[in-house]
Design a protein around this motif. Structure first.
Motif, PDB file in Angstrom:
ATOM      1  N   LYS A   1       6.550  13.061  -2.844  1.00 19.01           N
ATOM      2  CA  LYS A   1       6.476  12.485  -1.493  1.00 19.01           C
ATOM      3  C   LYS A   1       5.814  13.458  -0.520  1.00 19.01           C
ATOM      4  O   LYS A   1       5.886  14.681  -0.700  1.00 19.01           O
ATOM      5  N   THR A   2       5.163  12.887   0.506  1.00 19.90           N
ATOM      6  CA  THR A   2       4.556  13.712   1.550  1.00 19.90           C
ATOM      7  C   THR A   2       5.626  14.059   2.582  1.00 19.90           C
ATOM      8  O   THR A   2       5.789  15.207   2.959  1.00 19.90           O
ATOM      9  N   ARG A   3       6.353  13.046   3.038  1.00 17.27           N
ATOM     10  CA  ARG A   3       7.436  13.283   4.013  1.00 17.27           C
ATOM     11  C   ARG A   3       8.651  12.429   3.651  1.00 17.27           C
ATOM     12  O   ARG A   3       9.545  12.896   2.986  1.00 17.27           O
ATOM     13  N   GLY A   4       8.624  11.173   4.086  1.00 19.91           N
ATOM     14  CA  GLY A   4       9.840  10.361   3.943  1.00 19.91           C
ATOM     15  C   GLY A   4       9.778   9.319   2.837  1.00 19.91           C
ATOM     16  O   GLY A   4      10.581   8.398   2.813  1.00 19.91           O
ATOM     17  N   ASN A   5       8.848   9.461   1.894  1.00 18.27           N
ATOM     18  CA  ASN A   5       8.648   8.479   0.815  1.00 18.27           C
ATOM     19  C   ASN A   5       8.665   7.043   1.341  1.00 18.27           C
ATOM     20  O   ASN A   5       9.492   6.225   0.935  1.00 18.27           O
ATOM     21  N   GLY A   6       7.713   6.761   2.223  1.00 14.76           N
ATOM     22  CA  GLY A   6       7.578   5.406   2.752  1.00 14.76           C
ATOM     23  C   GLY A   6       6.394   4.681   2.115  1.00 14.76           C
ATOM     24  O   GLY A   6       5.394   5.300   1.761  1.00 14.76           O
ATOM     25  N   ALA A   7       6.543   3.381   1.954  1.00 14.11           N
ATOM     26  CA  ALA A   7       5.425   2.538   1.501  1.00 14.11           C
ATOM     27  C   ALA A   7       5.397   1.342   2.443  1.00 14.11           C
ATOM     28  O   ALA A   7       6.393   1.038   3.100  1.00 14.11           O
TER      29      ALA A   7
ATOM     30  N   ILE B   1       0.857  -1.208   0.000  1.00 12.39           N
ATOM     31  CA  ILE B   1       0.000   0.000   0.000  1.00 12.39           C
ATOM     32  C   ILE B   1       0.884   1.245   0.000  1.00 12.39           C
ATOM     33  O   ILE B   1       1.912   1.287   0.691  1.00 12.39           O
ATOM     34  N   ASP B   2       0.469   2.270  -0.764  1.00 14.50           N
ATOM     35  CA  ASP B   2       1.198   3.536  -0.682  1.00 14.50           C
ATOM     36  C   ASP B   2       0.322   4.714  -1.094  1.00 14.50           C
ATOM     37  O   ASP B   2      -0.717   4.544  -1.727  1.00 14.50           O
ATOM     38  N   ASP B   3       0.782   5.877  -0.664  1.00 14.39           N
ATOM     39  CA  ASP B   3       0.253   7.186  -1.072  1.00 14.39           C
ATOM     40  C   ASP B   3      -1.176   7.447  -0.597  1.00 14.39           C
ATOM     41  O   ASP B   3      -2.075   7.752  -1.384  1.00 14.39           O
ATOM     42  N   THR B   4      -1.376   7.335   0.708  1.00 14.48           N
ATOM     43  CA  THR B   4      -2.722   7.545   1.258  1.00 14.48           C
ATOM     44  C   THR B   4      -2.821   8.861   2.032  1.00 14.48           C
ATOM     45  O   THR B   4      -3.907   9.303   2.364  1.00 14.48           O
ATOM     46  N   ASP B   5      -1.660   9.457   2.367  1.00 11.41           N
ATOM     47  CA  ASP B   5      -1.706  10.620   3.272  1.00 11.41           C
ATOM     48  C   ASP B   5      -1.434  11.929   2.545  1.00 11.41           C
ATOM     49  O   ASP B   5      -1.148  11.943   1.355  1.00 11.41           O
ATOM     50  N   SER B   6      -1.513  13.009   3.317  1.00 12.43           N
ATOM     51  CA  SER B   6      -1.412  14.338   2.722  1.00 12.43           C
ATOM     52  C   SER B   6      -0.717  15.282   3.697  1.00 12.43           C
ATOM     53  O   SER B   6      -0.913  15.177   4.916  1.00 12.43           O
TER      54      SER B   6
HETATM   55  P1  ATP Z   1       4.523   9.130   4.269  1.00 14.92           P
HETATM   56  O1  ATP Z   1       5.962   8.819   4.500  1.00 14.92           O
HETATM   57  O2  ATP Z   1       4.000  10.115   5.216  1.00 14.92           O
HETATM   58  O3  ATP Z   1       3.685   7.897   4.139  1.00 14.92           O
HETATM   59  P2  ATP Z   1       5.392   9.682   1.723  1.00 14.92           P
HETATM   60  O4  ATP Z   1       6.482  10.672   1.912  1.00 14.92           O
HETATM   61  O5  ATP Z   1       5.650   8.241   1.684  1.00 14.92           O
HETATM   62  O6  ATP Z   1       4.369   9.867   2.850  1.00 14.92           O
HETATM   63  P3  ATP Z   1       3.596   9.375  -0.445  1.00 14.92           P
HETATM   64  O7  ATP Z   1       2.330  10.026  -0.027  1.00 14.92           O
HETATM   65  O8  ATP Z   1       3.699   7.913  -0.336  1.00 14.92           O
HETATM   66  O9  ATP Z   1       4.754  10.106   0.353  1.00 14.92           O
HETATM   67  O10 ATP Z   1       3.933   9.820  -1.928  1.00 14.92           O
HETATM   68  C1  ATP Z   1       5.047   9.349  -2.650  1.00 14.92           C
HETATM   69  C2  ATP Z   1       4.599   8.982  -4.058  1.00 14.92           C
HETATM   70  O11 ATP Z   1       5.739   8.795  -4.885  1.00 14.92           O
HETATM   71  C3  ATP Z   1       3.825   7.693  -4.104  1.00 14.92           C
HETATM   72  O12 ATP Z   1       2.776   7.832  -5.049  1.00 14.92           O
HETATM   73  C4  ATP Z   1       4.821   6.665  -4.607  1.00 14.92           C
HETATM   74  O13 ATP Z   1       4.218   5.601  -5.305  1.00 14.92           O
HETATM   75  C5  ATP Z   1       5.665   7.524  -5.516  1.00 14.92           C
HETATM   76  N1  ATP Z   1       7.026   7.029  -5.641  1.00 14.92           N
HETATM   77  C6  ATP Z   1       7.762   6.412  -4.695  1.00 14.92           C
HETATM   78  N2  ATP Z   1       8.982   6.108  -5.188  1.00 14.92           N
HETATM   79  C7  ATP Z   1       9.010   6.523  -6.447  1.00 14.92           C
HETATM   80  C8  ATP Z   1      10.008   6.466  -7.478  1.00 14.92           C
HETATM   81  N3  ATP Z   1      11.186   5.937  -7.277  1.00 14.92           N
HETATM   82  N4  ATP Z   1       9.694   6.996  -8.683  1.00 14.92           N
HETATM   83  C9  ATP Z   1       8.480   7.583  -8.879  1.00 14.92           C
HETATM   84  N5  ATP Z   1       7.513   7.652  -7.956  1.00 14.92           N
HETATM   85  C10 ATP Z   1       7.769   7.128  -6.756  1.00 14.92           C
END
Ligand code: ATP
Length: 426
Positions: free
Chosen positions: A51-57, A6-11
């Protein structure tokens, strides 16, 4: 076994947190089957602009009876739909369910996960893989989250060469949603750090007097403790705070340097992160804003700027002591043709020197004769146009140095995890 990515649910503006969603799913999925491992929190390329913060999935691994699979999936999708901040145009959730584990799928996902951590992918790259392997996937809005969801599921399937743990404690919704300031006894946080370091790290930044394990945004995270398993549990038990709604330990690729690519200067492209070996070309200079910049060159003859930006605080004091000819290894991301330093190894120090007023034949040191007019001995009147170059001892040790905890990226490997000549920052 089913793997759920799962990824990209927050804002950033509307709140939420993908790890909190995972924490709730850990509870709700319990009635459907048995978890095979801790939930996975995978940090992807830290240079992604979406990314929202730390690009976590996240990814979960669970054994579920075939007859209950569809119901479990339905529950997961309901929870994702319910918790996602879909009103933010930058929130585009993706969910994948992996049931089969054919060799080809494993291989393709391994390479996809690596690229998601080290490179920049397109949504089409994820969709192409999903179609090729008929992966069960769900997207909301433009589905960009499929990239992270697939990458995390790929790591769940293939494993990671290295991992650490993070214990995340969450707030009650009543406090998180009203923006009530986090109530944490910081003295207990400092004490927990003292008692558990080096089994935990990046809890506080002692040199810069900052608590770094507590976020400041409108997300439900109360604090996160990074480290080894026994360390994070020990630290958690020592911290006093507002009531914790739930706490979950994630297995993560944080603190592993999985984002770094060994390379040469001529191959560097913006958006990726590198390990480069080279020679310092010039004296580091401090520019407006307090950023410290120097250039390196390597065997390809190309040069590239390296920067210790102002937020890296005391790390800049090390960088300022470099001189031309020092042999270094730098680690960091490329942005606008500059490496943003995360770590540096000083392999060999060039001979240090400084220029001083020349010594006259009479043995006394000459004085400056005025701007641009060289030097003059006050006693004999002898003149010289050039200063003396004298050797000085270098005020720097060889070995690895890193940015302090307050400037650390989640995925960067802290030196406390490394062996050899290291100077961990804390
Ligand atoms: P949080 O850490 O708070 O969950 P986040 O910083 O992980 O938030 P996301 O909301 O997950 O940020 O947004 C990152 C987006 O970038 C997602 O849609 C993810 O699929 C996409 N993404 C991640 N890695 C890559 C990449 N290497 N290339 C392109 N897009 C990516």
């Amino acid at each position: 076994m089913m793997i759920i990515g799962i990824d990209d649910t927050d804002s950033q503006t509307e709140g939420g947190c993908t790890t909190y969603l995972a924490a709730v799913l850990m509870e709700k999925l319990q009635e459907y089957g048995d978890f095979v491992d801790y939930p996975l929190l995978i940090r992807l390329n830290p240079n992604i602009k979406y990314k929202t913060r730390g690009n976590g999935a996240i990814a979960l691994r669970i054994e579920i009876e075939v007859g209950r699979l569809e119901k479990a999936k339905e529950m997961v999708l309901d929870e994702v739909a319910g918790q996602s901040r879909l009103s933010d145009e930058n929130t585009n959730p993706g969910v994948v369910f992996l049931n089969g584990t054919s060799g080809d799928l494993k291989y393709d996902l391994k390479s996809f996960s690596r690229r998601a951590i080290q490179d920049i992918l397109k949504i089409e790259d994820a969709k192409h893989l999903i179609n090729a392997h008929k992966i069960d996937s769900y997207e909301f809005k433009n589905g960009r989250g499929l990239i992270g969801a697939l990458a995390a599921a790929g790591i769940a399937l293939n494993g990671t060469p290295d991992h650490t743990f993070e214990l995340i404690a969450y707030r009650y919704l009543s406090r998180a949603s009203t923006g009530t300031p986090r109530d944490i006894d910081t003295a207990t946080v400092r004490e927990a750090d003292l008692r558990t370091y080096p089994r935990t790290w990046d809890t506080v930044d002692i040199a810069n007097k900052k608590v770094v394990c507590v976020p400041h945004g409108n997300d439900p995270v109360l604090f996160g403790i990074r480290g080894e398993m026994d360390g994070v549990l020990d630290a958690f038990n020592r911290i006093k705070s507002e009531p914790v709604e739930r706490a979950v330990v994630f297995r993560t690729n944080q603190g592993t340097d999985m984002h770094l690519i060994r390379s040469t200067v001529d191959q560097v492209k913006d958006g990726c992160s590198y390990i480069l070996k080279g020679l310092v070309c010039d004296q580091p200079r401090t520019i407006h804003g307090g950023h410290v910049i120097f250039r390196i060159t390597d065997e390809t003859g190309e040069t590239i700027d390296c920067a210790a930006f102002e937020p890296t605080k005391n790390f800049r004091d090390i960088v300022r002591r470099l001189i031309a000819g020092d042999s270094v290894i730098v680690c960091g991301s490329a942005s606008n043709g500059t490496i943003k330093l995360e770590k540096i190894k000083i392999e060999h120090l060039a001979a240090g020197y400084e220029f001083v007023n020349p010594v006259c034949a009479c043995g006394r040191r000459m004085k400056s004769a005025g701007a641009g007019q060289g030097y003059r001995c006050k006693r004999c009147g002898n003149r010289s146009s050039v200063p003396d170059r004298v050797s000085i001892e270098r005020d720097l040790d060889t070995g690895w140095y890193e940015v302090p905890p307050c400037a650390r990226r989640h995925i960067a490997k802290p030196l406390v995890r490394c062996r050899g000549a290291v100077h961990p920052s804390r």
